[in-house]
Design a protein around this motif. Structure first.
Motif, short mmCIF file in Angstrom:
data_model
loop_
_atom_site.label_atom_id
_atom_site.label_comp_id
_atom_site.label_asym_id
_atom_site.label_seq_id
_atom_site.Cartn_x
_atom_site.Cartn_y
_atom_site.Cartn_z
N ASN A 15 0.84 -1.18 0.00
CA ASN A 15 0.00 0.00 0.00
C ASN A 15 0.88 1.25 0.00
N MET A 16 0.74 2.06 -1.06
CA MET A 16 1.62 3.23 -1.19
C MET A 16 1.43 4.23 -0.05
N ASP A 17 0.19 4.40 0.39
CA ASP A 17 -0.05 5.37 1.48
C ASP A 17 0.73 4.96 2.73
N GLU A 18 0.75 3.65 2.99
CA GLU A 18 1.48 3.17 4.17
C GLU A 18 2.99 3.37 3.99
N LEU A 19 3.46 3.12 2.76
CA LEU A 19 4.90 3.30 2.50
C LEU A 19 5.29 4.78 2.64
N VAL A 20 4.46 5.66 2.08
CA VAL A 20 4.76 7.11 2.16
C VAL A 20 4.77 7.54 3.63
N ALA A 21 3.83 7.04 4.40
CA ALA A 21 3.78 7.40 5.83
C ALA A 21 5.01 6.87 6.57
N LEU A 22 5.43 5.66 6.24
CA LEU A 22 6.62 5.09 6.87
C LEU A 22 7.87 5.93 6.52
N CYS A 23 7.94 6.34 5.25
CA CYS A 23 9.10 7.13 4.80
C CYS A 23 9.18 8.44 5.57
N LYS A 24 8.02 9.02 5.84
CA LYS A 24 8.01 10.28 6.60
C LYS A 24 8.39 10.02 8.06
N ARG A 25 7.74 9.01 8.64
CA ARG A 25 7.91 8.72 10.06
C ARG A 25 9.33 8.30 10.41
N ARG A 26 10.00 7.65 9.47
CA ARG A 26 11.34 7.13 9.76
C ARG A 26 12.45 7.92 9.09
N GLY A 27 12.14 9.11 8.59
CA GLY A 27 13.21 9.99 8.12
C GLY A 27 13.79 9.64 6.77
N PHE A 28 12.96 9.08 5.87
CA PHE A 28 13.46 8.83 4.51
C PHE A 28 13.13 10.00 3.58
N VAL A 29 11.84 10.32 3.48
CA VAL A 29 11.42 11.39 2.56
C VAL A 29 10.34 12.24 3.23
N TYR A 30 10.55 13.56 3.18
CA TYR A 30 9.56 14.50 3.71
C TYR A 30 9.02 15.35 2.56
N PRO A 31 7.77 15.81 2.65
CA PRO A 31 7.30 16.77 1.65
C PRO A 31 8.13 18.05 1.78
N ALA A 32 8.58 18.63 0.67
CA ALA A 32 9.39 19.86 0.75
C ALA A 32 8.52 21.00 1.30
N PRO A 48 4.96 -5.65 4.70
CA PRO A 48 4.11 -5.63 5.90
C PRO A 48 4.37 -6.90 6.72
N THR A 49 4.45 -6.72 8.05
CA THR A 49 4.73 -7.88 8.92
C THR A 49 3.71 -7.93 10.05
N PRO A 50 2.44 -8.21 9.71
CA PRO A 50 1.40 -8.19 10.74
C PRO A 50 1.67 -9.21 11.85
N GLU A 51 2.45 -10.26 11.51
CA GLU A 51 2.70 -11.32 12.49
C GLU A 51 3.76 -10.92 13.51
N ARG A 52 4.52 -9.87 13.22
CA ARG A 52 5.63 -9.52 14.11
C ARG A 52 5.19 -8.63 15.25
N GLU A 53 5.81 -8.84 16.37
CA GLU A 53 5.53 -7.94 17.49
C GLU A 53 6.37 -6.68 17.31
N GLY A 54 5.79 -5.55 17.55
CA GLY A 54 6.59 -4.31 17.52
C GLY A 54 6.54 -3.58 16.20
N SER A 55 7.04 -4.22 15.12
CA SER A 55 7.08 -3.49 13.84
C SER A 55 6.00 -4.00 12.90
N LYS A 56 5.19 -3.06 12.38
CA LYS A 56 4.13 -3.42 11.44
C LYS A 56 4.69 -3.69 10.06
N TYR A 57 5.87 -3.08 9.81
CA TYR A 57 6.50 -3.23 8.50
C TYR A 57 7.98 -3.46 8.71
N ILE A 58 8.61 -4.10 7.73
CA ILE A 58 10.07 -4.05 7.72
C ILE A 58 10.51 -3.63 6.31
#
Ligand code: ATP
Length: 532
Positions: free
Chosen positions: A8-25, A418-428
């Motif tokens: 899901n692109m929306d989830e990827l974009v949100a992860l990129c923002k949250r983890r310091g990969f890409v921010y909107p200029a 997506p890693t729904p089965e993992r504790e802690g991280s929803k994605y890797i």
């Protein structure tokens, strides 16, 4: 492996923002469309790809088709060049895209990006022909919205259909009236396509008038052609050879979209390979194959990457062949979108920038005198006229042109799991270790009993060679989860046993396996993993 369609692109974009990969200029001012800032980890990822491309193209290019050493040199030309550059390259007259406006909502689109899809449902002929409009590189669910009620059941049952589509600027007037606006969904309200130049302009110096107008380069390639003679005269190169360049390019894209896929400021990695005309087809085939293989070295699955040869109707008039390396982005899946183009450009560019009769032309002839060929022909007794004619020529050019920022997107899409089965991280993010922004996390299990001291020493030793991070905050589970989300392949944890055994645990991001490894073996362990 998670399929692109399931990401899901929306989830990827949100992860990129949250983890310091890409921010909107300019985010704090509401952003600016088509521009993005690369955060600390996005910058590291981008630099890793950039450095690998440079290594594989300039420092250690592939061995040539006949076993020869291929020579490629680097360049870093100015973003702003003399505006005549863009007249002669054809960008002022020809870098035009057809635009259409929706008269109902005033939204503007590139006509060649809008596609009219004729949808056939083989199992339900009674539905007849249904027309749907979608962006060419984005078969948007929204495009289906007005049809969904009517065809919902059939559509869901036939998700694997392949719709026929064609660029709208080649459609008949009648077909154009069937186009629906992707913004407001009104049918048949598009204006005739009209052209729009994609170059962003600026005015160097104090006077803002037409005479002082210059352009921000829309591709890095032209700076290479302008320096062909300089490189030839100053470096020990002879044809065939290449000039490579990485840098920013700017295009006033009408509809920037799909995150960093199509932006107005982006980075390119381009190489112009100059070769004798009669060897050009062989070099074209060579680069076509080598470039595809190179993308696989980034850890991209083969099923997500294709080579698509251009049809004769897609080729520029001067080009005899062109192929795109295409990736199955989540927003194009099950189809593919461009990542790199490898084009046979013939003698077009060097001829276009060569001295001519007009005083607006350049004052340099961009051709090549092949001394070795001359001597060879003389020894073979070839007549003088033929020698003169054959030993001086305008080299042909093979151009592999790719987007660095698009490559960042490809690695993010590929790694996103997506890693729904993992504790802690929803994605890797399952980056190949070589490209991960952080190669290893170094953790003291607890902040006492001598553990921080050993961990700090390990960190200080390793950081001289690798991008590693020391983290002693929060619980060990949270530290692992954060490293998983940013794609760190290994974590070394210093625990109670380290003091007595001299070993630490190494945890694998993908398998979660933990094994013990001696402190003095960690350097060799990382070196081996990162060389793959
Ligand atoms: P597209 O068809 O996607 O507009 P193009 O064929 O115009 O691309 P080229 O001129 O061949 O692209 O540029 C080479 C590469 O530069 C592309 O393969 C792509 O990776 C990258 N690129 C081009 N335009 C953009 C953009 N607006 N944003 C990000 N990357 C881009």
């Amino acid at each position: 492996m998670t399929r692109p369609e399931e990401k899901n692109m929306d989830e990827l974009v949100a992860l990129c923002k949250r983890r310091g990969f890409v921010y909107p200029a300019s985010e704090i001012y509401g952003g600016i469309r088509g521009f993005w800032d690369y955060g600390p980890l996005g910058t590291a990822l981008k630099n890793n790809i950039r450095d690998w491309w440079w290594h594989c193209m300039v420092e250690c290019p592939p061995i040539g088709p006949d076993g020869e050493v291929v020579s490629i040199v680097g360049l870093d030309s100015a973003i702003i060049q003399n505006p005549k550059t863009w007249i002669h390259s054809g960008h002022v007259g020809g870098f035009n895209d057809p635009l259409v406006d929706c008269k109902a909502c005033n939204a503007r689109f590139r006509a060649d990006h809008l596609k009219l899809f004729k949808v056939n449902f083989p199992e339900n002929q009674s539905l007849g022909e249904i027309y749907v409009t979608a962006m060419a590189d984005h078969l948007d669910e929204k495009a289906w919205s007005s049809f969904e009620k009517k065809i919902r059941k059939v559509f869901e049952a036939n998700r694997s259909y392949v719709a026929e589509g064609s660029p709208s600027n080649q459609l008949s007037e009648n077909d154009r009236l069937k186009l629906r606006c992707p913004n407001c969904d009104t049918e048949g309200k598009f204006t005739e396509p009209k052209t729009f130049n994609l170059m962003l302009d600026t005015y160097p110096g104090p006077i803002r008038d037409e005479d002082n107008k210059a352009y921000l380069r829309p591709e890095t390639a032209q700076g290479i052609f302008l320096n062909f003679k300089n490189v030839l005269d100053t470096m020990r190169v002879k044809v065939p050879f290449g000039i490579a360049q990485i840098g920013k390019s700017f295009r006033n894209e009408v509809t920037p979209r799909n995150f960093i896929f199509r932006s107005r400021e982006f980075e390119q990695m381009e190489m112009e390979f100059f070769c004798p005309p009669d060897e050009s087809q062989q070099w074209y085939e060579f680069w076509r194959n080598e470039r595809y293989k190179w993308w696989l070295t980034l850890g991209i699955a083969e099923e997500n990457l294709i080579l698509r040869d251009h049809g004769s109707d897609e080729l520029a008039h001067y080009s005899s062949a062109c192929v795109d390396v295409e990736y199955k982005y989540p927003f194009t899946a099950p189809g593919y979108g461009e990542l790199e183009g490898v084009a046979h450009r013939g003698a077009y560019d060097l001829t276009a920038h060569s001295k001519g009769d007009n005083n607006k032309d350049s004052n340099t002839k961009l051709d090549y005198f092949d001394q070795e060929l001359q001597v060879k022909m003389q020894n073979e007794g070839v007549d003088k006229e033929t020698i003169r004619e054959k030993s001086r020529y305008v080299p042909h050019v093979i151009e592999p042109a790719s987007g660095l920022t698009r490559a960042v997107l490809v690695l993010l899409c590929e790694a996103f799991t997506p890693t729904p089965e993992r504790e802690g991280s929803k994605y890797i993010l399952k980056f190949k270790p070589k490209f991960a922004p952080i190669k290893a996390g170094i953790f003291p299990l607890v902040n006492k009993d001598g553990m921080p001291e050993i961990a700090t020493k390990l960190y200080m030793d390793l950081r001289r060679k690798y991008a590693v991070e020391y983290d002693a905050k929060q619980s060990i589970g949270k530290r692992y989860a954060r490293m998983d989300e940013v794609g760190t392949p290994f974590c070394f944890t210093i625990d109670g046993d380290t003091l007595t055994t001299g070993t630490v645990t190494v945890r694998d991001r993908d398998t979660l396996a933990q094994e013990r490894i001696a402190l003095d073996k960690i350097d060799a362990f990382l070196a081996a993993k990162l060389s793959q």
